[in-house]
Design a protein around this motif. Structure first.
Motif, mmCIF file in Angstrom:
data_model
loop_
_atom_site.group_PDB
_atom_site.id
_atom_site.type_symbol
_atom_site.label_atom_id
_atom_site.label_comp_id
_atom_site.label_asym_id
_atom_site.label_seq_id
_atom_site.Cartn_x
_atom_site.Cartn_y
_atom_site.Cartn_z
ATOM 1 N N GLU A 37 7.127 5.215 1.842
ATOM 2 C CA GLU A 37 8.166 5.863 1.044
ATOM 3 C C GLU A 37 9.457 5.091 1.202
ATOM 4 O OE1 GLU A 37 8.095 8.545 -0.990
ATOM 5 O OE2 GLU A 37 5.973 8.972 -0.615
ATOM 6 N N GLU A 40 15.695 5.361 1.242
ATOM 7 C CA GLU A 40 16.849 5.755 0.429
ATOM 8 C C GLU A 40 16.535 6.973 -0.448
ATOM 9 O OE1 GLU A 40 18.400 3.194 -2.903
ATOM 10 O OE2 GLU A 40 19.970 2.879 -1.408
ATOM 11 N N GLU A 41 15.322 7.029 -0.988
ATOM 12 C CA GLU A 41 14.931 8.175 -1.828
ATOM 13 C C GLU A 41 14.816 9.453 -1.023
ATOM 14 O OE1 GLU A 41 11.485 7.916 -4.321
ATOM 15 O OE2 GLU A 41 12.269 6.170 -5.367
ATOM 16 N N ASP A 45 17.307 12.512 -1.530
ATOM 17 C CA ASP A 45 16.804 13.829 -1.919
ATOM 18 C C ASP A 45 17.351 14.904 -0.979
ATOM 19 O OD1 ASP A 45 15.320 15.638 -3.443
ATOM 20 O OD2 ASP A 45 13.540 15.413 -2.162
#
Length: 176
Positions: A37, A40-41, A45
């Motif tokens: 994954e 940063e995402e 989130d």
């Protein structure tokens, strides 16, 4: 009235998520399902979740400059960040400084999360456990315990420090 209802619904939803995760992790029912994954995402989130809940609270996030894909369970990492940020925001809001910083970095297969916030100097502890200082303590106080369970699941480490009305949580999660 609508704003209060939404706030209560958000709090209850977070509490249910925490309870389910704590139970699954503690009972060993929930194995780590790591997948690559983008850090940063996942962090973004978590920040978005907190900005929706606390729109008036600025959160400064320090991330590695590189785009990092790491083997992790994204929901658990998000939950760690959200739980720690929620505690930090609530504490910082009660101070004049309202200081809050979060840094997330990866070094040699170790995810490092550091959150530091100002607090009013009042903490309740039972042994090494921190207790909630919120009025409705029946609905709160699960976040830090949940973080500890997730840290254990990653064979990680968590260090809490308090000094000069600053509260700091440092977490190491071994991703390998």
């Amino acid at each position: 009235l609508v704003r209060d209802i939404k706030s209560d619904a958000d709090s209850l939803s977070a509490m249910v998520e925490n309870l389910l995760s704590i139970t699954k992790i503690r009972d060993g029912v929930m194995p780590l399902n790591k997948q690559e994954e983008m850090l940063e995402e996942v962090a973004g989130d978590a920040l978005l979740t907190m900005r929706r809940r606390f729109p008036d609270c600025p959160i400064a996030l320090e991330l590695s400059d590189d785009i990092l894909y790491l083997p992790m369970e994204p929901m658990l990492i998000k939950q760690v960040i959200v739980n720690l940020l929620e505690n930090a925001i609530e504490a910082a809001r009660q101070t004049e400084e309202k200081k809050l910083t979060i840094a997330i970095r990866e070094e040699k297969g170790v995810l490092r999360i550091h959150i530091e916030n100002s607090y009013n100097g009042i903490l309740q502890q039972k042994g090494t456990k921190f207790l909630t200082t919120k009025k409705d303590s029946d609905l709160h106080g699960l976040g830090l315990g949940n973080v500890e369970n997730i840290v254990r699941k990653y064979h990680g480490e968590m260090k809490i420090e308090k000094r000069d009305n600053m509260f700091s949580v440092r977490i190491l999660l071994y991703l390998g």
